[in-house]
Scaffold this active site. Structure first.
Site, PDB file in Angstrom:
ATOM      1  N   HIS A 377     -11.315-126.770 -29.109  1.00 44.14           N
ATOM      2  CA  HIS A 377     -11.282-127.140 -30.525  1.00 44.14           C
ATOM      3  C   HIS A 377     -11.418-128.651 -30.687  1.00 44.14           C
ATOM      4  CE1 HIS A 377      -9.585-126.824 -34.727  1.00 44.14           C
ATOM      5  NE2 HIS A 377      -9.281-128.089 -34.440  1.00 44.14           N
ATOM      6  N   GLU A 378     -10.604-129.404 -29.961  1.00 46.74           N
ATOM      7  CA  GLU A 378     -10.592-130.858 -30.128  1.00 46.74           C
ATOM      8  C   GLU A 378     -11.911-131.489 -29.686  1.00 46.74           C
ATOM      9  OE1 GLU A 378      -8.416-132.047 -31.859  1.00 46.74           O
ATOM     10  OE2 GLU A 378      -6.817-130.581 -31.740  1.00 46.74           O
ATOM     11  N   HIS A 381     -14.614-131.282 -32.167  1.00 44.39           N
ATOM     12  CA  HIS A 381     -14.570-132.365 -33.162  1.00 44.39           C
ATOM     13  C   HIS A 381     -15.393-133.561 -32.688  1.00 44.39           C
ATOM     14  CE1 HIS A 381     -11.919-130.799 -36.187  1.00 44.39           C
ATOM     15  NE2 HIS A 381     -10.934-130.583 -35.342  1.00 44.39           N
ATOM     16  N   TYR A 392     -14.367-135.365 -43.355  1.00 46.13           N
ATOM     17  CA  TYR A 392     -13.115-134.620 -43.146  1.00 46.13           C
ATOM     18  C   TYR A 392     -12.329-134.460 -44.455  1.00 46.13           C
ATOM     19  CZ  TYR A 392      -9.436-132.746 -40.154  1.00 46.13           C
ATOM     20  OH  TYR A 392      -8.516-131.927 -39.541  1.00 46.13           O
ATOM     21  N   GLU A 401     -13.307-128.183 -39.347  1.00 49.99           N
ATOM     22  CA  GLU A 401     -12.229-127.467 -38.670  1.00 49.99           C
ATOM     23  C   GLU A 401     -12.684-126.096 -38.184  1.00 49.99           C
ATOM     24  OE1 GLU A 401      -9.107-127.891 -37.655  1.00 49.99           O
ATOM     25  OE2 GLU A 401      -9.420-130.002 -38.029  1.00 49.99           O
ATOM     26  N   ASP A 464      -3.560-131.358 -47.467  1.00 51.70           N
ATOM     27  CA  ASP A 464      -4.367-131.048 -46.286  1.00 51.70           C
ATOM     28  C   ASP A 464      -5.806-131.527 -46.472  1.00 51.70           C
ATOM     29  OD1 ASP A 464      -5.000-129.885 -43.779  1.00 51.70           O
ATOM     30  OD2 ASP A 464      -5.558-127.980 -44.708  1.00 51.70           O
ATOM     31  N   HIS A 469      -7.762-127.351 -43.167  1.00 48.43           N
ATOM     32  CA  HIS A 469      -7.291-126.319 -42.237  1.00 48.43           C
ATOM     33  C   HIS A 469      -7.185-124.965 -42.927  1.00 48.43           C
ATOM     34  CE1 HIS A 469      -5.823-130.012 -40.174  1.00 48.43           C
ATOM     35  NE2 HIS A 469      -6.161-129.329 -39.096  1.00 48.43           N
TER      36      HIS A 469
END
Length: 554
Positions: A377-378, A381, A392, A401, A464, A469
């Site tokens: 996941h990271e 990004h 974002y 995301e 958020d 998310h």
């Protein structure tokens, strides 16, 4: 030869100045256009367009960049632009897909030589160098907006303003993970266009951050700012007792967690739970991101470091083997990880420079580096940073995301959960998010309901970053349906499997999506990617269409 060069130059000049367009070939019956409701300009155009032909000139005489600019000039009335495309657009990258035979030209809109923030475009050409698709955002009528493009402050002054604000928020930063950057943009805020410096700054201590500041280039005032770090509250840390083998380096009697077999290397450090400032001081002055993880023998006892190092290699291999992508920048960039960041930090993050993993509090999370889907996941990004660069915030941020969730779930193919291995130790059958059934995870803002799985349930508040998310689950559900199929909101979807699904979404991310793409553009980008890969009448195209119908995205 001279005559042909002169003719070629004249032809391009005519094409860009708006003359000779009648010679182009447009298959109008096959065209499909989606308009941006705010600007009244196309968000995407799907059609067949051929470069105008002139005597003593063949279309092969021009580069694909020339053809893309000529196409944008042809469409300038739809984009409500004056002047020619060389003035209005700047090519920033071109990718050639040898397998599919397509070329993908990425551009940015500019006004008087200054790029407009978020106004990115892609133009796709086939093997015959015909334009097949346009995606992006074009801001019209820039001459009418009264923008002064002369900066009155320097980029260094803008950086100092941003740093002062950052440190007021999180405390003194003794050293940043990398020198803060500054670039001029025209930025729209509250309906007004302003000349700004975009300052980006990456921190680990006192708090992890990937700060974006827009500083008015005439007044020096802060126009807007946000932290683009991926705060994943449910990702934890933890040692699962897994036994791993991984690449290290032996030097002068010690083993180091440096894997030189992948790109420019996979390097893992121990942040030592450092007090504010010290962690960044090591990064800035000594050229690494904590203390080297070493051992006098081949056994390493730091479980969080073992997982970070091993899993980063797995993710590198996934992108290389599945998409032939060499690290997150596709140029072999070193993948740096730091473990033991902060004190019981319940998070993992990409901060524009490196991967950072907390140890968790032992209740909500265990060490976050223990989950390979978290690392997938990271690092996705980071891929997004180097490709679509999705803003974002709001729907683009939700896609940012979601694409990290989707490819994270493809790295860890055991299930459709995110972060289940390190979340709530001792509790079985839960995770941070579920791509299969988003609604079974409690909504963080409305505990009486689950995460949204349909566009009609889109969160539109300010928390958020506009629900990056929360709303990611809508696109997550679509991707799950493309892969596995099923009936959702009375729409039946025929799944086409993980292999096709990952190719479709990776291609959409790296070839079609742009900084401000919304859910509707995601749908069309996925459809176009499926057409490129599997053909217009394929099961994969039908599956994508059905899936987005099922989640209410038109």
């Amino acid at each position: 030869m001279k005559k042909k060069v002169v003719s070629s130059t004249l032809a391009l000049t005519l094409a860009l100045s708006g003359l000779g367009i009648g010679a182009s070939s447009i298959h109008a019956d096959d065209s499909e256009v989606k308009m941006n409701e705010k600007y009244g300009t196309p968000s995407y155009i799907i059609e067949n367009w051929e470069m105008p032909k002139f005597s003593s000139l063949t279309k092969q005489s021009h580069s694909v960049e020339d053809i893309a600019l000529s196409y944008l000039n042809y469409q300038k009335d739809k984009f409500k632009l004056k002047g020619n495309s060389n003035e209005n657009f700047k090519v920033i990258d071109t990718q050639k897909d040898e397998k599919a035979g397509t070329s993908h030209v990425r551009l940015t809109e500019q006004y008087k030589g200054v790029p407009i923030y978020g106004a990115h475009q892609t133009v796709t050409l086939n093997e015959e160098e015909e334009v097949k698709a346009f995606f992006g955002k074009v801001v019209p009528n820039m001459d009418e907006k009264g923008i002064d493009t002369t900066a009155e402050i320097s980029d260094d002054q803008a950086i100092e303003t941003a740093k002062a604000s950052i440190e007021k928020e999180i405390g003194e930063v003794e050293a940043y993970d990398a020198p803060p950057s500054s670039e001029l943009f025209i930025y729209e805020f509250d309906g007004k266009f302003q000349l700004t410096y975009l300052v980006k700054a990456s921190t680990s201590d006192p708090e992890p951050g990937y700060f974006h500041y827009f500083i008015n280039a005439q007044t020096g005032e802060i126009v807007d700012n946000y932290n683009a770090i991926d705060h994943v509250k449910a990702f934890g840390e933890g040692v699962l007792g897994n036994k791993e083998m991984f690449e290290v380096t032996f030097q002068e009697g010690d083993y180091y967690m440096f894997d030189g077999t992948r790109g420019d290397g996979v390097h893992t450090f121990d942040a030592l739970n450092m007090e504010p400032g010290w962690f960044n001081l090591f990064s800035q002055l000594l050229g690494y991101h904590g203390e080297e993880v070493t051992s006098g023998h081949k056994y390493f006892g730091d479980a969080a470091a073992v997982d970070a190092h091993k899993n980063a290699g797995i993710v590198y291999d996934y992108f290389k083997e599945t998409f032939n992508r060499d690290s997150y920048d596709d140029n072999g960039a070193r993948m740096i990880s730091s473990v033991h960041v902060g004190e019981n930090w319940n998070n993992a993050a990409w901060n524009g420079v490196q991967m950072m993993y907390g140890d968790g509090d032992g209740e909500t999370f265990i060490p976050l580096s223990g989950a390979v889907d978290v690392i997938g996941h990271e690092l996705t990004h980071a891929v997004t940073d180097r490709s679509a660069d999705l803003v974002y915030q709001d729907e683009p941020g939700a896609l940012n995301e979601s694409l990290s969730d989707i490819l994270g779930a493809m790295v860890d193919r055991d299930d459709w959960w995110m972060g289940e291995d390190i979340y709530t130790p001792g509790v079985e059958g839960d995770g941070l998010r579920s791509l299969k059934d988003p609604s079974q995870v409690p909504h963080p803002f409305y505990p009486d309901r689950g995460y949204p799985d349909h566009y009609s349930e889109l969160y539109t508040g300010e928390l958020d970053n506009g629900g990056v998310h929360i709303n990611s689950s809508i696109n997550n559900k679509a991707a799950y349906l493309v892969s596995e199929g099923g009936t959702h909101y009375d729409v039946e979807v025929e799944g086409v499997g993980r292999e096709a699904t990952e190719q479709i979404y990776y291609r959409a991310l790296t070839k079609y999506l742009t900084a401000t793409s919304d859910f509707s553009m995601m749908r069309q980008a996925a459809i176009q990617s499926a057409i490129d890969l599997y053909g217009e009448n394929s099961a994969e195209v039908s599956s994508v269409m059905q899936a987005y119908d099922a989640v209410g995205v038109e």
